[in-house]
Design an enzyme around this catalytic site. Structure first.
Site, short mmCIF file in Angstrom:
data_model
loop_
_atom_site.label_atom_id
_atom_site.label_comp_id
_atom_site.label_asym_id
_atom_site.label_seq_id
_atom_site.Cartn_x
_atom_site.Cartn_y
_atom_site.Cartn_z
N TYR A 136 20.23 36.54 38.54
CA TYR A 136 21.45 36.19 37.97
C TYR A 136 22.46 37.19 38.95
O TYR A 136 22.37 38.30 38.43
CB TYR A 136 21.67 36.36 36.51
N LYS A 164 21.21 32.52 40.39
CA LYS A 164 22.39 31.90 39.88
C LYS A 164 23.44 32.60 40.66
O LYS A 164 23.95 33.73 40.50
CB LYS A 164 22.54 32.23 38.52
N VAL A 206 24.31 26.24 37.01
CA VAL A 206 24.13 26.63 35.61
C VAL A 206 25.63 26.68 35.04
O VAL A 206 26.48 27.45 35.48
CB VAL A 206 23.46 28.23 35.70
#
Length: 304
Positions: A136, A164, A206
């Site tokens: 992330y 992400k 996402v």
């Protein structure tokens, strides 16, 4: 279950009751809506999931419950947001034990690790588990950027599979593709850049507002993938004012209010967060009400 790191992955909110317990009934209602809409995975315990306020036993319950609800239809991914390497390794171990198929992983919390420390942190967790990991990368909110040079080191770990991408620098997608090809799967982590990111080569999203509008979110992804660009753009342009509720310090409260409006959530948040009130609440409600009043009719996007 295999995680393909493509398609729409809702970062679902954590549902609470009025007396601050997990609301597993509404949690299931929302996840069933996501599954019916055609999402490709479920992500638990992210920013929208109020990760920092969850107790350890609650995280365990959420993973177990989501895995039971999904029942092999889509993978369940647990977010790792820990202050120590030891804690992150333990969290990964517990997530796997409880049924998670993959991990989303933030850099260390609180301590602003340098590049070497961050790489070492990710590698230590990756080497402790055989679950696939999505990094992330959100330096805007979490103040640590995972650079391309750092990814060059991280891909030595076979199970670091995806990112992400939340840097807000959309050209970073092209840089990653140019450097790594398809070795690192890229999913957009910013609702207001999602379609643009997919046009630039991201293979997934996402998503945040998907929590309240799952069909519209999946429709945009499926239409774009099928080459129906004008149809995808039309829905995305309608969606943008709602998507902007995600890039806000009170994204959790905003999106939970939207979930109430679409019948698949409640406003309950965990203190110190409080539900929206006054002018701020009225402003968000107006955006939601306008979106509902002009909600587009969707094509048969699941059968393109």
């Amino acid at each position: 279950m295999k995680v393909n790191w493509e398609g729409v992955y809702p970062a679902v909110t954590t549902k609470f009751t009025a007396d601050d317990q997990l609301d597993l009934e509404m949690f299931e209602t929302n996840i069933q809506a996501q599954l019916s809409a055609g999402v490709d995975g479920i992500i638990l315990g992210g920013t929208l999931g109020e990760a920092s306020s969850l107790m350890e036993d609650e995280k365990d319950t959420l993973v177990k419950t989501a895995t039971e609800i999904c029942n092999g239809q889509v993978p369940v991914v647990m977010n790792i947001a820990e202050q120590t390497t030891k804690g992150a390794i333990l969290a990964a171990e517990k997530a796997q034990k409880n049924g998670a198929s993959g991990l989303m992983m933030l850099p260390p919390m609180r301590y602003k690790a340098d590049d070497r420390e961050t790489v070492t942190y990710y590698k230590a967790v990756a080497n402790s588990t055989d679950l696939p990991i999505m990094v992330y990368n959100n330096p805007v909110d979490y103040k640590i950027e995972v650079t391309l040079d750092m990814f060059e080191e991280l891909i030595a770990c076979e199970n670091i599979r995806a990112v992400k991408e939340s840097t807000r620098d959309i050209s970073n997608i092209t840089r990653m593709i140019n450097r790594f090809g398809d070795r690192i799967k890229i999913l957009s982590g910013v609702d207001t850049l999602a379609l643009e990111s997919m046009f630039m080569g991201a293979g997934g999203w996402v998503a945040g507002l998907v929590c309240a509008f799952p069909k519209e979110t999946v429709a945009i992804y499926r239409l774009k993938k099928a080459g129906c660009y004008e149809e995808a753009l039309e829905i995305y342009r309608w969606f943008l004012p709602l998507l902007e509720l995600d890039i806000n310090a009170k994204l959790v409260q905003n999106i939970k209010l939207a979930e109430v409006a679409t019948g698949i959530g409640t406003e309950h948040v965990r203190a110190p967060r409080l539900p929206l009130y006054g002018d701020e609440r009225e402003r968000v409600l107006r955006i939601i009400e306008e979106g509902l009043a002009t909600r587009p009719e969707l094509p048969d996007y699941l059968n393109l």
